[in-house]
Each structure stands twice: as C-alpha cells, then as structure tokens.
Design a protein around this motif. Structure first.
Motif, short mmCIF file in Angstrom:
data_model
loop_
_atom_site.label_atom_id
_atom_site.label_comp_id
_atom_site.label_asym_id
_atom_site.label_seq_id
_atom_site.Cartn_x
_atom_site.Cartn_y
_atom_site.Cartn_z
N LEU A 1 -67.85 -2.20 -34.99
CA LEU A 1 -67.18 -3.11 -34.07
C LEU A 1 -67.75 -4.50 -34.36
O LEU A 1 -68.96 -4.66 -34.54
CB LEU A 1 -67.43 -2.74 -32.61
N ASP B 1 -73.16 -8.30 -34.32
CA ASP B 1 -73.21 -9.42 -33.38
C ASP B 1 -73.52 -10.73 -34.10
O ASP B 1 -74.61 -10.90 -34.65
CB ASP B 1 -74.27 -9.11 -32.32
N ARG C 1 -76.50 -2.45 -31.44
CA ARG C 1 -75.98 -3.82 -31.65
C ARG C 1 -76.95 -4.56 -32.54
O ARG C 1 -78.12 -4.72 -32.22
CB ARG C 1 -75.85 -4.52 -30.31
N ILE D 1 -72.38 -2.43 -33.44
CA ILE D 1 -71.77 -3.71 -33.08
C ILE D 1 -72.43 -4.78 -33.94
O ILE D 1 -73.65 -4.98 -33.87
CB ILE D 1 -71.96 -4.02 -31.59
N GLU E 1 -68.51 -8.27 -33.15
CA GLU E 1 -68.65 -9.20 -32.03
C GLU E 1 -68.76 -10.61 -32.60
O GLU E 1 -69.80 -10.99 -33.15
CB GLU E 1 -69.88 -8.85 -31.18
N THR F 1 -71.76 -6.23 -23.88
CA THR F 1 -72.54 -6.18 -25.11
C THR F 1 -73.98 -6.65 -24.93
O THR F 1 -74.76 -6.64 -25.88
CB THR F 1 -71.88 -7.00 -26.24
N THR G 1 -66.08 -9.68 -24.00
CA THR G 1 -67.46 -9.34 -23.65
C THR G 1 -67.88 -9.97 -22.34
O THR G 1 -67.42 -11.04 -21.93
CB THR G 1 -68.44 -9.76 -24.76
#
Length: 354
Positions: A173, A139, A101, A137, A175, A270, A242
């Motif tokens: 992905l 973020d 992440r 991810i 977020e 997450t 999340t």
C-alpha cells in the motif's frame, strides 16, 4: 475545551549506526488472528491476498472487509538498527502484526540527502516484511514543510522506483503524503492527482493512501472537518484517506470526526499514539481504547507509532534495546505503551468493542 491541535513531532536526534540485516526469515504465523501453532502458509498475505478498497472498507481478495493492525517504523535515518531480522521476526511472529509501515522521511536527514540509499533501505524493509507474510505501507514521510508539492519531484522519483521494484507483489500500500499542514485540501488533492498516476502506471492495482489536511486530521487541527473531502474527493479509484491521532491530545472532537468520516469515506489510521501529539508524555490508555473500539467496529485499519527505542514514551522499546540487539520477543524490553499495543495486536478479541 477544544483539544490540543496537532503539531509536527520534533525529530529524534539520537544517533546510531544504520545497520539493517538483509537475511530473509521464514514466513510468519498468521495474523487475523490464529493460534501460535498455525502453519506458516496462513500468514496475513497468504490468507487475504491482494487488498482492494470496496465502498468505505478495505477488502481482501475474497471481497471480505478486513482490519489490518500493525506498527510503523521510526525514521530509518535514525533507527534502522531497530529493524533487524530478529526484530522483524518478533513483529510478525510474537506480535502477530498484519502490517509494517516503512517510514522514509523526506527532510531531517532523510531521502533528500541520499535518494539512492533511502530507496534501497525502504526496498529492503519491504522485502523483509514480505518474506514474513506481512502487508507493507510505503510511507513518504513528508512533515515540514507541510505543502506536499514542495517534494513533488522527489515523490515521483521515489514512488516510480519503489513501484518498479515491487509491482509484482500483492502486499503493498502506498502512503503518498504523511502529514500535510498549512495548505488547503484542494492543494493536497492536486498533489495526489499528480502522484497517483505515477504509481498506477507501474503498479495499477495497489491501494493508495492519501494524507489529509492539518497533519492528517481531516482538517480538525486547522478548524475544518471531513466534509471538504466528502464534497471534493480525489479523482482516482482504490484509494483511502489517512487519519492520525494521539489520544492524550486528540479527544472527542477528533474521535467524532474519525467516526463520521469512516461512514462516508475509506479511512486508514496510518499513525497513532497513546500519548500527546509529540508521541511523548503520559499514556492515556482509556482514550486510546475508545479509538480502538471505534476502529474495530468500523473495520478501520491502524498502525501504531513507533517500532523503535527512541527515548519518547511512544517508542515501544526501552532505550538501548536496539543497540543490544534485543531481546525482541516478550515484554521485558517494552515500555508500558509497547506492552499495551502488543497485547492489542496479538489478541484483539480480548479487548472487544463496547
């Protein structure tokens, strides 16, 4: 007694040169979870391909539900020096992580101070994790202010640029709001329904992760629960919601909420820690294991906070490790929380559900 409520973490003020190695490394050994001798062709991404939400689970390209396990960076404005070729090799090969992440703070000296620099930094980390066969991810680490609409224009700009640079990849992905707080679920939903189309216009197939009310607690930290999301979900396909927890603060009420929510909604954890809500203090490994058991049983993906040498107990490396460029492999540089979480990423079958 009602569990302690989530509160924003106080940002680390530790300095350090923002160094980031751009040298690509060989692909990592497989995770999900083969032996150390597994050929590089069987990395997590090579094994599973593009992920997609199917029902309440995250599924691979073969339609099989998967559970990703990995680590989150700390804020890259402070701890980019912890994200080197060597440390990322260790995360992929020694830790056998499925996912990284990449946390781009918006405030606190982050994105808003230099959008181009932090976009480039996030993109570099995405590429390096991709080279090692991990999922990523992306973020958008909004924290304070807690209303995601405050950063809507910047979020559109950031995700448009990141999606344009990475839309051909099958391991991303997105977020879109780390920990909304102090606002209603309808307000968060409105934000999500404005940002998701921006991503989908460029990258139509990637899963999107939507933050939930009250620091991504499904509202528990502000007296609500998951029922408001169940009753009024975001109007978009291929999304997950999340949930964040810190085991020493967030106990049975939070665990029960996660369990109920995962039966009705696609959920990805997450961010979590084995300490208190600030990522510091003592480790409650017993409560943490209860969460991990639940997540294994329901195939809820998770990412631990955080892959840095911040002085708090939640940072996995001993302070000074990053300045000394390691050592990154093994356990000699790890705090107790780092040893514990590395074991559970590397060998999940050694810690079965009860």
């Amino acid at each position: 007694m009602k569990p302690a409520r989530l509160r924003p973490r106080t940002a680390a003020a530790l300095g350090g040169a923002l160094l980031l190695a751009l040298t690509a490394a060989p692909a990592a050994d497989a995770v999900l979870h083969p032996s150390p001798r597994t050929p590089a062709a069987t990395t997590p991404v090579a094994l599973n391909g593009r992920l997609e939400v199917c029902g309440t689970k995250l599924c691979n390209a073969h339609g099989k539900a998967v559970q990703l396990r990995g680590m989150s960076t700390h804020g890259t404005q402070w701890y980019a020096q912890c994200l080197t070729s060597g440390s990322l090799d260790a995360l992929a090969k020694d830790w056998k992580a499925d996912v990284l992440r990449v946390s781009t703070y918006v405030q606190e000296g982050g994105y808003e101070t230099d959008p181009q620099r932090f976009t480039d930094l996030a993109d570099s980390l995405i590429r390096q994790a991709t080279d090692r066969g991990m999922y990523v991810i992306v973020d958008w680490h909004m924290l304070s202010p807690g209303d995601p609409h405050t950063n809507l224009a910047d979020a559109r700009r950031f995700f448009t640029e990141i999606a344009k640079r990475n839309h051909g990849r099958n391991n991303i992905l997105y977020e879109i709001a780390n920990e909304p707080s102090g606002v209603s679920w309808s307000r968060i939903k409105s934000y999500a329904e404005q940002v998701i189309p921006v991503i989908r216009a460029v990258d139509p197939d990637a899963p999107v992760l939507v933050g939930t009310r009250a620091w991504s607690s499904f509202g528990v930290s502000e007296g609500a629960d998951e029922s408001e999301v169940v009753a009024d979900p975001v109007d978009a396909p291929n999304i997950m919601y999340t949930f964040h927890f810190y085991a020493d603060s967030h106990r049975d009420e939070y665990l029960a909420t996660l369990s109920r929510a995962a039966d009705r909604l696609p959920v990805f954890v997450t961010e979590f820690g084995t300490q208190n809500y600030a990522g510091e203090g003592g480790n409650d490994f017993a409560m943490s294991q209860r969460y991990l058991d639940l997540m294994a049983d329901k195939k809820i993906g998770w990412v631990n906070w955080n892959y840095s040498d911040d002085h708090r107990t939640g940072a996995v490396f001993n302070t000074g490790t990053c300045a000394n460029d390691g050592p990154w492999t093994g356990t000699s540089s790890l705090k107790p929380a780092g040893v514990w979480i590395r074991d559970r990423i590397r060998t999940p079958d050694d810690f079965p559900t009860g």
